[in-house]
Scaffold this motif. Sequence first.
Motif, PDB file in Angstrom:
ATOM      1  N   ILE A 209       0.764  -1.263   0.051  1.00 11.60           N
ATOM      2  CA  ILE A 209       0.241  -0.028  -0.048  1.00 11.60           C
ATOM      3  C   ILE A 209       0.947   1.137  -0.051  1.00 11.60           C
ATOM      4  CG2 ILE A 209      -1.772   1.106   1.190  1.00 11.60           C
ATOM      5  CD1 ILE A 209      -2.638  -1.302   2.530  1.00 11.60           C
ATOM      6  N   TYR A 210       0.586   2.071  -0.839  1.00 13.45           N
ATOM      7  CA  TYR A 210       1.321   3.268  -0.889  1.00 13.45           C
ATOM      8  C   TYR A 210       0.552   4.529  -1.117  1.00 13.45           C
ATOM      9  CZ  TYR A 210       5.166   6.348  -2.899  1.00 13.45           C
ATOM     10  OH  TYR A 210       5.950   7.502  -3.081  1.00 13.45           O
ATOM     11  N   PRO A 211       0.721   5.805  -0.454  1.00 12.19           N
ATOM     12  CA  PRO A 211      -0.139   6.949  -0.571  1.00 12.19           C
ATOM     13  C   PRO A 211       0.435   7.695  -1.808  1.00 12.19           C
ATOM     14  CG  PRO A 211       1.307   6.954   1.142  1.00 12.19           C
ATOM     15  CD  PRO A 211       1.746   5.774   0.852  1.00 12.19           C
ATOM     16  N   LEU A 212      -0.442   8.004  -2.672  1.00 10.81           N
ATOM     17  CA  LEU A 212      -0.290   8.849  -3.685  1.00 10.81           C
ATOM     18  C   LEU A 212      -0.765  10.422  -3.596  1.00 10.81           C
ATOM     19  CD1 LEU A 212      -1.812   6.625  -6.588  1.00 10.81           C
ATOM     20  CD2 LEU A 212       0.525   7.119  -5.996  1.00 10.81           C
ATOM     21  N   SER A 213      -1.710  10.664  -2.491  1.00  9.40           N
ATOM     22  CA  SER A 213      -1.954  11.726  -2.195  1.00  9.40           C
ATOM     23  C   SER A 213      -2.538  11.782  -0.780  1.00  9.40           C
ATOM     24  CB  SER A 213      -2.656  12.478  -3.022  1.00  9.40           C
ATOM     25  OG  SER A 213      -4.182  11.782  -3.255  1.00  9.40           O
ATOM     26  N   ASP A 214      -3.031  12.735  -0.409  1.00  7.93           N
ATOM     27  CA  ASP A 214      -3.786  12.786   0.901  1.00  7.93           C
ATOM     28  C   ASP A 214      -5.168  11.842   0.745  1.00  7.93           C
ATOM     29  OD1 ASP A 214      -2.003  14.319   2.286  1.00  7.93           O
ATOM     30  OD2 ASP A 214      -3.293  16.461   2.019  1.00  7.93           O
ATOM     31  N   GLU A 215      -5.765  11.904  -0.406  1.00  7.65           N
ATOM     32  CA  GLU A 215      -7.168  11.173  -0.609  1.00  7.65           C
ATOM     33  C   GLU A 215      -6.748   9.617  -1.194  1.00  7.65           C
ATOM     34  OE1 GLU A 215      -6.444  14.310  -1.761  1.00  7.65           O
ATOM     35  OE2 GLU A 215      -7.147  15.335  -0.075  1.00  7.65           O
ATOM     36  N   ASP A 217      -4.903   6.196  -2.526  1.00 16.86           N
ATOM     37  CA  ASP A 217      -3.646   5.260  -2.271  1.00 16.86           C
ATOM     38  C   ASP A 217      -3.597   4.240  -3.157  1.00 16.86           C
ATOM     39  OD1 ASP A 217      -3.128   6.359   0.419  1.00 16.86           O
ATOM     40  OD2 ASP A 217      -4.060   4.363   1.489  1.00 16.86           O
ATOM     41  N   LEU A 218      -2.428   3.690  -3.690  1.00 12.90           N
ATOM     42  CA  LEU A 218      -2.267   2.597  -4.650  1.00 12.90           C
ATOM     43  C   LEU A 218      -1.806   1.501  -4.010  1.00 12.90           C
ATOM     44  CD1 LEU A 218      -1.721   1.975  -7.602  1.00 12.90           C
ATOM     45  CD2 LEU A 218       0.766   2.684  -7.313  1.00 12.90           C
ATOM     46  N   THR A 219      -2.491   0.445  -4.456  1.00 13.83           N
ATOM     47  CA  THR A 219      -2.272  -0.961  -3.845  1.00 13.83           C
ATOM     48  C   THR A 219      -1.715  -1.925  -5.000  1.00 13.83           C
ATOM     49  OG1 THR A 219      -4.402  -2.067  -4.237  1.00 13.83           O
ATOM     50  CG2 THR A 219      -3.882  -0.738  -2.093  1.00 13.83           C
ATOM     51  N   ILE A 220      -0.706  -2.667  -4.881  1.00 17.34           N
ATOM     52  CA  ILE A 220      -0.166  -3.588  -5.854  1.00 17.34           C
ATOM     53  C   ILE A 220       0.019  -4.937  -5.062  1.00 17.34           C
ATOM     54  CG2 ILE A 220       0.703  -1.967  -7.225  1.00 17.34           C
ATOM     55  CD1 ILE A 220       3.337  -2.740  -6.418  1.00 17.34           C
ATOM     56  N   THR A 221      -0.153  -6.087  -5.663  1.00 14.31           N
ATOM     57  CA  THR A 221      -0.009  -7.307  -5.342  1.00 14.31           C
ATOM     58  C   THR A 221       1.079  -8.015  -6.273  1.00 14.31           C
ATOM     59  OG1 THR A 221      -2.148  -7.579  -4.583  1.00 14.31           O
ATOM     60  CG2 THR A 221      -0.698  -9.601  -4.887  1.00 14.31           C
ATOM     61  N   VAL A 222       2.187  -8.325  -5.609  1.00 14.62           N
ATOM     62  CA  VAL A 222       3.479  -8.905  -6.418  1.00 14.62           C
ATOM     63  C   VAL A 222       3.606 -10.168  -5.916  1.00 14.62           C
ATOM     64  CG1 VAL A 222       5.762  -8.324  -6.663  1.00 14.62           C
ATOM     65  CG2 VAL A 222       4.407  -6.354  -6.431  1.00 14.62           C
ATOM     66  N   ILE A 229       3.592  -8.437 -11.304  1.00 17.74           N
ATOM     67  CA  ILE A 229       2.249  -7.839 -10.572  1.00 17.74           C
ATOM     68  C   ILE A 229       1.055  -8.375 -11.039  1.00 17.74           C
ATOM     69  CG2 ILE A 229       1.136  -5.515 -10.542  1.00 17.74           C
ATOM     70  CD1 ILE A 229       3.744  -4.097 -10.925  1.00 17.74           C
ATOM     71  N   ILE A 230       0.561  -9.113  -9.891  1.00 16.74           N
ATOM     72  CA  ILE A 230      -0.759  -9.829  -9.915  1.00 16.74           C
ATOM     73  C   ILE A 230      -1.904  -8.829 -10.014  1.00 16.74           C
ATOM     74  CG2 ILE A 230      -2.256 -11.624  -8.932  1.00 16.74           C
ATOM     75  CD1 ILE A 230       0.341 -12.569  -7.583  1.00 16.74           C
ATOM     76  N   ASP A 231      -2.006  -7.841  -9.356  1.00 15.62           N
ATOM     77  CA  ASP A 231      -3.158  -6.791  -9.077  1.00 15.62           C
ATOM     78  C   ASP A 231      -2.852  -5.662  -8.794  1.00 15.62           C
ATOM     79  OD1 ASP A 231      -6.136  -6.332  -8.885  1.00 15.62           O
ATOM     80  OD2 ASP A 231      -5.500  -5.781  -7.190  1.00 15.62           O
ATOM     81  N   GLU A 232      -3.215  -4.542  -9.370  1.00 14.88           N
ATOM     82  CA  GLU A 232      -2.902  -3.026  -9.152  1.00 14.88           C
ATOM     83  C   GLU A 232      -4.157  -2.141  -9.189  1.00 14.88           C
ATOM     84  OE1 GLU A 232      -0.102   0.420 -11.149  1.00 14.88           O
ATOM     85  OE2 GLU A 232       0.261  -1.580 -11.370  1.00 14.88           O
ATOM     86  N   HIS A 233      -4.452  -1.388  -8.152  1.00 18.09           N
ATOM     87  CA  HIS A 233      -5.481  -0.485  -8.338  1.00 18.09           C
ATOM     88  C   HIS A 233      -5.270   0.628  -7.312  1.00 18.09           C
ATOM     89  CE1 HIS A 233      -7.249  -2.795  -4.884  1.00 18.09           C
ATOM     90  NE2 HIS A 233      -7.922  -1.940  -4.904  1.00 18.09           N
TER      91      HIS A 233
END
Length: 240
Positions: A209-215, A217-222, A229-233
Amino acid sequence: MGILSLFTSCSGRKEKLVKKEGSALNEFEVEKSKFYLDADTLGNIVSFNKGNDTIEICTKRFDIAAFERHKKDHENSSYVKYTEIVSNDTLINYIKHKAPNNVEYAIIKHPKESYLSYESIYYENGNIKSEKTYGPGNGMLIGISRYYSIDGELQREVNEDEGYSFTFKQLMSLLDEKGMCFPKDVDLDYRYQINKIIGEDGLKTYFVIYPLSDETDLTITVSGKDGSIIDEHRYQHQYY
């Protein structure tokens, strides 16, 4: 040596060799051992003598008297701590946990230019209880974890990276390439998360889980096998 003399050296006793779960240390275990030697705090590392199938026990001890004499940075009914920064900019927290009928000590080290933290827990008698290495974020274990008896003897080792061919170092390089740059900060914001997840099919993955902005987040499954990369949203961060 100051407070870094909180430890004593090995005892000379030998016991039967604890069976290792892996044939060699991974890169993070090697780095961990180097760090302990450089810091000159834990004395000798446990050494294995494979020739006669014995282990020479090193009794790593926490100097309780020295801890109690030192000025405390924080103290309440259940928790005592003080902090220092050594010459190589490694942050070290010395902690005493005072739970009912149970006292434990801890030393947590975080080198300045590292994603990793190194934790040693000690029994109330000062003997080493466990040694673990943590990645950034939500306490993901990395490398070799060691567990000791109350007498300070090594009982078992756990390879926390078993089944992960795609290493933590490779994962961090992948994240950097995607612009997901994790700060090397001991007090990392809770929105930066890396976890190891085992799926229902037994597939071992990293969930990031990675914050892109205050509102947002980006999540990826590796994949822990090949780094694909299995999933990203993206999703909107929810405040409560």
